[in-house]
Design a protein around this motif. Structure first.
Motif: not given
Lengths: 96, 96
Positions: A58-71
């Motif tokens: 999920l973190i690898k695919h996270n382009n925001g706006p939510f930060k990795n910590t929030t995801i």
């Protein structure tokens, strides 16, 4: 910035909410199906390695706006709810 | 019960996870857009009436397997993350 009004943005949000609801419950059904196949009770179904793998993906695919910590935080809540669901299923099975 | 293996169910779950990630971030962008239009800082953007309306709508459409209390809990975390995002945006704006 586009010209969308607050009302139309809220309408779009309502649709996103319902899609999220649908996908969260779809995920819950998959948790149940996997749990049935593993044939273990809730407490034993917690698989920290698999959770870590999913979070990394999920973190690898996270382009925001939510930060990795929030995801990570939101998904951990979803994972936890899945485990709790299996515990309820297991209790129900014991009561049958 | 169908004959899907644990591996294929997990593959399906990976896809559901990524769709959830996409929709959670899409929702976050909508929160930002609505916030910009309201022109208020994070703390004032909390709208308990609107939150209650969204939760009622979600509960109305919830067909499980998650219970209404679980759906409410997960969405409250998503709402809270949206508010925190706006607070960060506001702080960033102050620093520009």
């Amino acid at each position: 910035m586009d010209n969308l009004s607050i009302d139309s943005l809220r309408q779009e949000m309502n649709e996103v909410n319902l899609t999220l609801l649908e996908m969260i419950n779809k995920r819950a059904r998959l948790v149940q199906q996997i749990g049935e196949r593993k044939g273990k009770q809730g407490v034993d179904r917690f698989d920290p390695v698999r959770e870590r793998e999913m979070l990394n993906e999920l973190i690898k695919h996270n382009n925001g706006p939510f930060k990795n910590t929030t995801i990570t935080h939101i998904f951990k809540e979803i994972f936890k709810a899945g485990l709790e669901l299996q515990e309820i299923d297991h209790q129900d099975a014991l009561l049958v």
